[in-house]
Design a protein around this motif. Sequence first.
Motif, PDB file in Angstrom:
ATOM      1  N   PHE A 194      42.995 -12.162  23.767  1.00 36.38           N
ATOM      2  CA  PHE A 194      42.139 -13.187  24.281  1.00 36.38           C
ATOM      3  C   PHE A 194      41.763 -14.286  23.224  1.00 36.38           C
ATOM      4  O   PHE A 194      41.866 -15.385  23.625  1.00 36.38           O
ATOM      5  CB  PHE A 194      40.802 -12.356  24.556  1.00 36.38           C
ATOM      6  CG  PHE A 194      39.732 -13.452  25.101  1.00 36.38           C
ATOM      7  CD1 PHE A 194      39.802 -13.838  26.481  1.00 36.38           C
ATOM      8  CD2 PHE A 194      38.924 -14.054  24.310  1.00 36.38           C
ATOM      9  CE1 PHE A 194      38.528 -14.436  26.934  1.00 36.38           C
ATOM     10  CE2 PHE A 194      37.937 -15.119  24.613  1.00 36.38           C
ATOM     11  CZ  PHE A 194      37.891 -15.051  26.180  1.00 36.38           C
ATOM     12  N   ALA A 203      40.349  -9.395  29.321  1.00 33.37           N
ATOM     13  CA  ALA A 203      39.800 -10.569  29.684  1.00 33.37           C
ATOM     14  C   ALA A 203      40.609 -11.711  29.629  1.00 33.37           C
ATOM     15  O   ALA A 203      41.813 -11.714  28.756  1.00 33.37           O
ATOM     16  CB  ALA A 203      38.498 -10.816  28.664  1.00 33.37           C
ATOM     17  N   ASP A 251      34.662 -15.646  30.741  1.00 28.94           N
ATOM     18  CA  ASP A 251      36.131 -14.938  31.198  1.00 28.94           C
ATOM     19  C   ASP A 251      36.694 -15.515  32.681  1.00 28.94           C
ATOM     20  O   ASP A 251      35.880 -15.587  33.545  1.00 28.94           O
ATOM     21  CB  ASP A 251      35.799 -13.486  31.352  1.00 28.94           C
ATOM     22  CG  ASP A 251      36.905 -12.695  31.703  1.00 28.94           C
ATOM     23  OD1 ASP A 251      37.896 -12.833  32.086  1.00 28.94           O
ATOM     24  OD2 ASP A 251      36.579 -11.293  31.477  1.00 28.94           O
ATOM     25  N   SER A 290      29.198 -12.039  27.808  1.00 32.42           N
ATOM     26  CA  SER A 290      30.534 -12.252  28.020  1.00 32.42           C
ATOM     27  C   SER A 290      31.133 -12.986  29.356  1.00 32.42           C
ATOM     28  O   SER A 290      32.141 -12.610  30.133  1.00 32.42           O
ATOM     29  CB  SER A 290      31.220 -11.044  28.174  1.00 32.42           C
ATOM     30  OG  SER A 290      31.042 -10.229  26.645  1.00 32.42           O
ATOM     31  N   PHE A 326      34.044  -8.980  25.147  1.00 33.82           N
ATOM     32  CA  PHE A 326      34.985  -9.039  26.341  1.00 33.82           C
ATOM     33  C   PHE A 326      35.802  -7.701  26.370  1.00 33.82           C
ATOM     34  O   PHE A 326      36.263  -7.195  25.554  1.00 33.82           O
ATOM     35  CB  PHE A 326      36.004 -10.047  26.132  1.00 33.82           C
ATOM     36  CG  PHE A 326      35.558 -11.667  26.027  1.00 33.82           C
ATOM     37  CD1 PHE A 326      34.948 -12.030  27.199  1.00 33.82           C
ATOM     38  CD2 PHE A 326      35.203 -12.046  25.014  1.00 33.82           C
ATOM     39  CE1 PHE A 326      34.502 -13.549  27.275  1.00 33.82           C
ATOM     40  CE2 PHE A 326      34.765 -13.249  24.860  1.00 33.82           C
ATOM     41  CZ  PHE A 326      34.426 -13.931  25.880  1.00 33.82           C
TER      42      PHE A 326
END
Length: 253
Positions: free
Chosen positions: A63, A7, A226, A223, A3
């Motif tokens: 995150f 994110a 998100d 990823s 990330f």
Amino acid sequence: MCFPFDAIVPDLPPGFQVIAGGAAGERLELRSADGTAFSAYLARAEGSTGVVILPDVRGLFRFYEELAERFAAAGHPALAFDYFGRTAGLGPRDEDFDYMPHVRQTTTETVAQDVAAALAALREHTGVERAITVGFCFGGAQSFVQATEGHEGLAGVVGFYGILSSGGLLDRGAIEAAPDAKVPVLGLFGGADDHIPPDQIAAFEAALPVEKEIKVYDGAPHSFFDRRAEQYAAESQDAWERILGFVAKVETA
């Protein structure tokens, strides 16, 4: 890396929305079996099944603290930890952290020691009866490997786009480790992830001798989980539902 630093964790599915004010956590200093002090972030809840979060290569940053809060808001105490106490001291990590030299010094053995300490801390602070691990990218690979470690109270493992082959950053790959798995496995992958080819996902699934669920999201990249990636909101919601369903299964196993 996995990330970007900015994110945002996707919202929980309907019925599990974060309560007003969120589920604020606290930073802890834990100690591994080899005496290493490392950083963690604990979000408390009343549930009997907890979550240990294994970050990507950046280590513990906002995150993953936010992710712990999301799990707590859904009723599952959660603890996210940092890998780099041995080589970089205590975290959490900021955007300028030069993580790769420290990632290269991690080993399967030291990550497993830190996971064991994180599981013990989660039991001590929240009284959970069991826990799962949830990891991302590098942490997804390490989460898969925890299924082989025989950790006390570990009921299952989850990996988001966990790197599956050994070499590079991993001294033991998830495919290599898979035949030794002892607890259920949930694997979540992006179909457009250039880092993890379909043949490796198939080999990993075939090698697992335990209950398993492998989901590949067609067209989703590495990823994808998100909130800023609005085009993958449906995939993120489905991933949340699968994880929460996985927790429900291990609670009744």
